[in-house]
Design a protein around this motif. Structure first.
Motif, mmCIF file in Angstrom:
data_model
loop_
_atom_site.group_PDB
_atom_site.id
_atom_site.type_symbol
_atom_site.label_atom_id
_atom_site.label_comp_id
_atom_site.label_asym_id
_atom_site.label_seq_id
_atom_site.Cartn_x
_atom_site.Cartn_y
_atom_site.Cartn_z
ATOM 1 N N SER A 112 3.044 37.478 35.987
ATOM 2 C CA SER A 112 3.634 37.027 34.727
ATOM 3 C C SER A 112 4.970 37.722 34.494
ATOM 4 N N ILE A 113 5.871 37.013 33.856
ATOM 5 C CA ILE A 113 7.169 37.581 33.493
ATOM 6 C C ILE A 113 7.641 36.909 32.214
ATOM 7 N N LEU A 114 8.436 37.631 31.434
ATOM 8 C CA LEU A 114 8.988 37.090 30.197
ATOM 9 C C LEU A 114 10.469 36.787 30.404
ATOM 10 N N ASN A 115 10.888 35.594 30.011
ATOM 11 C CA ASN A 115 12.297 35.224 30.025
ATOM 12 C C ASN A 115 12.834 35.440 28.609
ATOM 13 N N PRO A 116 13.605 36.522 28.391
ATOM 14 C CA PRO A 116 14.007 36.846 27.019
ATOM 15 C C PRO A 116 14.967 35.840 26.404
ATOM 16 N N SER A 117 15.825 35.204 27.201
ATOM 17 C CA SER A 117 16.788 34.266 26.635
ATOM 18 C C SER A 117 16.141 32.942 26.251
ATOM 19 N N LYS A 118 15.213 32.474 27.081
ATOM 20 C CA LYS A 118 14.526 31.213 26.782
ATOM 21 C C LYS A 118 13.275 31.423 25.936
ATOM 22 N N ARG A 119 12.898 32.691 25.727
ATOM 23 C CA ARG A 119 11.740 33.035 24.892
ATOM 24 C C ARG A 119 10.473 32.339 25.372
ATOM 25 N N THR A 120 10.261 32.433 26.672
ATOM 26 C CA THR A 120 9.051 31.898 27.270
ATOM 27 C C THR A 120 8.418 32.948 28.177
ATOM 28 N N MET A 121 7.102 32.885 28.315
ATOM 29 C CA MET A 121 6.358 33.731 29.227
ATOM 30 C C MET A 121 5.772 32.853 30.317
ATOM 31 N N MET A 122 6.082 33.178 31.576
ATOM 32 C CA MET A 122 5.540 32.445 32.712
ATOM 33 C C MET A 122 4.306 33.167 33.233
ATOM 34 N N VAL A 123 3.268 32.404 33.544
ATOM 35 C CA VAL A 123 2.044 32.940 34.137
ATOM 36 C C VAL A 123 1.705 32.118 35.372
ATOM 37 N N PHE A 124 1.447 32.818 36.477
ATOM 38 C CA PHE A 124 1.041 32.140 37.704
ATOM 39 C C PHE A 124 -0.217 32.780 38.269
ATOM 40 N N GLY A 125 -1.144 31.911 38.708
ATOM 41 C CA GLY A 125 -2.283 32.359 39.502
ATOM 42 C C GLY A 125 -3.194 33.336 38.791
ATOM 43 N N GLY A 126 -3.733 34.284 39.582
ATOM 44 C CA GLY A 126 -4.758 35.187 39.089
ATOM 45 C C GLY A 126 -6.112 34.769 39.631
ATOM 46 N N SER A 127 -7.156 35.362 39.104
ATOM 47 C CA SER A 127 -8.496 35.035 39.583
ATOM 48 C C SER A 127 -9.476 35.020 38.428
ATOM 49 N N GLN A 128 -10.521 34.226 38.594
ATOM 50 C CA GLN A 128 -11.633 34.219 37.645
ATOM 51 C C GLN A 128 -12.774 35.095 38.133
ATOM 52 N N GLY A 143 7.572 31.327 20.499
ATOM 53 C CA GLY A 143 7.842 31.028 19.099
ATOM 54 C C GLY A 143 6.732 30.215 18.465
ATOM 55 N N THR A 144 6.177 29.264 19.235
ATOM 56 C CA THR A 144 5.126 28.378 18.719
ATOM 57 C C THR A 144 3.769 28.655 19.355
ATOM 58 N N PHE A 145 3.732 29.513 20.386
ATOM 59 C CA PHE A 145 2.516 29.816 21.157
ATOM 60 C C PHE A 145 1.886 28.537 21.717
ATOM 61 N N THR A 146 2.770 27.712 22.283
ATOM 62 C CA THR A 146 2.362 26.463 22.911
ATOM 63 C C THR A 146 2.528 26.574 24.422
ATOM 64 N N TRP A 147 1.484 26.188 25.145
ATOM 65 C CA TRP A 147 1.478 26.246 26.598
ATOM 66 C C TRP A 147 1.891 24.907 27.196
ATOM 67 N N THR A 148 2.635 24.980 28.306
ATOM 68 C CA THR A 148 2.966 23.809 29.112
ATOM 69 C C THR A 148 2.663 24.141 30.568
ATOM 70 N N GLU A 149 1.925 23.265 31.252
ATOM 71 C CA GLU A 149 1.642 23.475 32.667
ATOM 72 C C GLU A 149 2.665 22.722 33.506
ATOM 73 N N TYR A 150 3.172 23.385 34.547
ATOM 74 C CA TYR A 150 4.102 22.767 35.476
ATOM 75 C C TYR A 150 3.447 22.746 36.854
ATOM 76 N N THR A 151 3.091 21.562 37.304
ATOM 77 C CA THR A 151 2.311 21.400 38.529
ATOM 78 C C THR A 151 3.229 21.217 39.729
ATOM 79 N N ALA A 152 3.016 22.050 40.754
ATOM 80 C CA ALA A 152 3.781 21.921 41.994
ATOM 81 C C ALA A 152 2.990 21.087 42.989
ATOM 82 N N GLY A 153 3.694 20.303 43.787
ATOM 83 C CA GLY A 153 3.037 19.520 44.821
ATOM 84 C C GLY A 153 2.559 20.413 45.953
ATOM 85 N N ALA A 154 1.781 19.842 46.845
ATOM 86 C CA ALA A 154 1.247 20.604 47.977
ATOM 87 C C ALA A 154 2.376 21.226 48.781
ATOM 88 N N GLY A 155 2.286 22.524 48.997
ATOM 89 C CA GLY A 155 3.297 23.232 49.765
ATOM 90 C C GLY A 155 4.588 23.498 49.024
#
Length: 355
Positions: A112-128, A143-155
């Motif tokens: 995870s990393i925070l982008n201070p200028s765009k005011r977004t937090m990116m989260v990738f992967g992890g484990s359950q 600002g709104t605590f709204t999540w958006t998923e960005y799906t990458a294609g295979a590879g």
């Protein structure tokens, strides 16, 4: 979860690129600083493997701390908390998905990393669980605590993994992600990916020449002055690493960095303080520690040695997989949670030291 240790042999980065200058100074106690641990008056959930970021509230300009996900004793969490530094209060945050969307699954060990200028937090992967790993990418509007998923294609993005390292590169507006593991499949990675906050896409960053660090997980990383530095971690068959590496953004290549290091460790956390790389805690030989080490990462101090800081204040148990962050306005480093071998469980401690 496997824990590996690394006894580091570091090579020095010269001002003109990757050099082979060997530092003969030895690790020693640091008498130049006087730092003191103290407890914060806040009650956090007992957990480890969460992610933490500090930011400034857009409307009030008050400093805040975001704490997301992690492992409870009952399993992985997707809870989101906000700690208000001026008020000294902890709040649970109600999360939303975009219309028709959802919020991320519970997880620990995410990148995870925070982008201070765009005011977004990116989260990738992890484990359950140690048997499962995720490969999804999300952005949280803080600002709104709204999540958006960005799906990458295979590879077209990193494969399923946890225990990667991530840094923000402002000149590229990109999150650099390195390595990680999918332990169930005995997969260990040493690939490097760039996540663009403009296009919301991943791009593999293949070094232009030379060698790369060995596959690893549970390491730590910082970004400083055009380089991504990585330290420690474990690998396949519990291999112990003896290296620290730096990736040059300009030259697009890896190089080793040599110096006299502290004893090796994995699952530690680190921050930058005044051009020094400060490493706290970690695990080695199935034992946690609460040691604090610092190294002058600036090229102008390239021949400086790693030094152990003799911490004062409250006594703390060793820990791993904790949160560590350098608070923007408070001249203080904050540490939260983690796992303790000594206590055989997770921690809820919230502590700090001023510098």
């Amino acid at each position: 979860m496997i824990r590996a240790l690394a006894f580091l042999v570091i090579s020095i980065l010269s001002p003109n690129g990757f050099g082979g200058v060997l530092c003969t100074a030895t690790s020693r106690k640091d008498v130049a600083v006087s730092w003191k641990w103290e407890f914060m008056n806040a009650s956090f959930p007992i957990m480890f493997g969460q992610v933490c970021h500090s930011y400034t509230n857009g409307s009030t300009q008050e400093d805040q701390l975001l704490v997301y996900a992690g492992y409870h004793q009952s399993g992985p969490s997707n809870d989101l908390y906000r700690y208000d530094f001026p008020k000294g209060q902890l709040y649970g945050v109600i999360q939303h998905g975009v219309p028709g969307g959802s919020i991320p699954f519970g997880r620990g060990g995410a990148a995870s990393i925070l982008n201070p200028s765009k005011r977004t937090m990116m989260v990738f992967g992890g484990s359950q669980s140690p048997a499962e790993a995720l490969d999804d990418t999300w952005e949280l509007d803080i600002g709104t605590f709204t999540w958006t998923e960005y799906t990458a294609g295979a590879g077209q993005g990193p494969s399923r993994r946890y225990a990667s390292s991530t840094v923000y590169v402002p000149e590229m507006d990109c999150a650099l992600l390195f390595a990680g593991s999918f332990w169930k499949e005995r997969l260990y990675y040493n690939d490097l990916w760039c996540y663009s906050f403009s296009t919301h896409k991943w791009t593999a960053r293949v070094p232009s020449l030379g060698s790369s660090p060995a596959p690893r997980f549970g390491h730590t990383a910082v970004y400083y002055d055009g380089y991504m530095y990585i330290y420690g971690g474990g690998g396949n068959s519990d291999v112990d690493f003896t290296d620290v590496w730096a990736f040059s953004i300009g030259k697009h290549e890896w190089g080793e960095v040599l110096s006299q290091p502290p004893p090796g460790r994995a699952w530690m956390r680190s921050v930058l303080i005044d051009a020094h790389w400060v490493v706290v805690g970690g695990a080695r030989n199935s034992t946690d520690n609460i040691e604090v080490w610092r190294w002058p990462i600036s090229p102008s101090a390239a021949l400086g040695s790693w030094q152990q800081v003799d911490m004062a204040g409250v006594e703390l148990v060793g820990r791993e997989s904790h949160c560590l962050l350098n608070h923007r306005n408070g001249s203080a480093v904050y540490m939260l949670g983690g796992y303790s071998y000594e206590r055989k469980g997770s921690l809820a401690e919230f502590v700090r030291f001023f510098y």
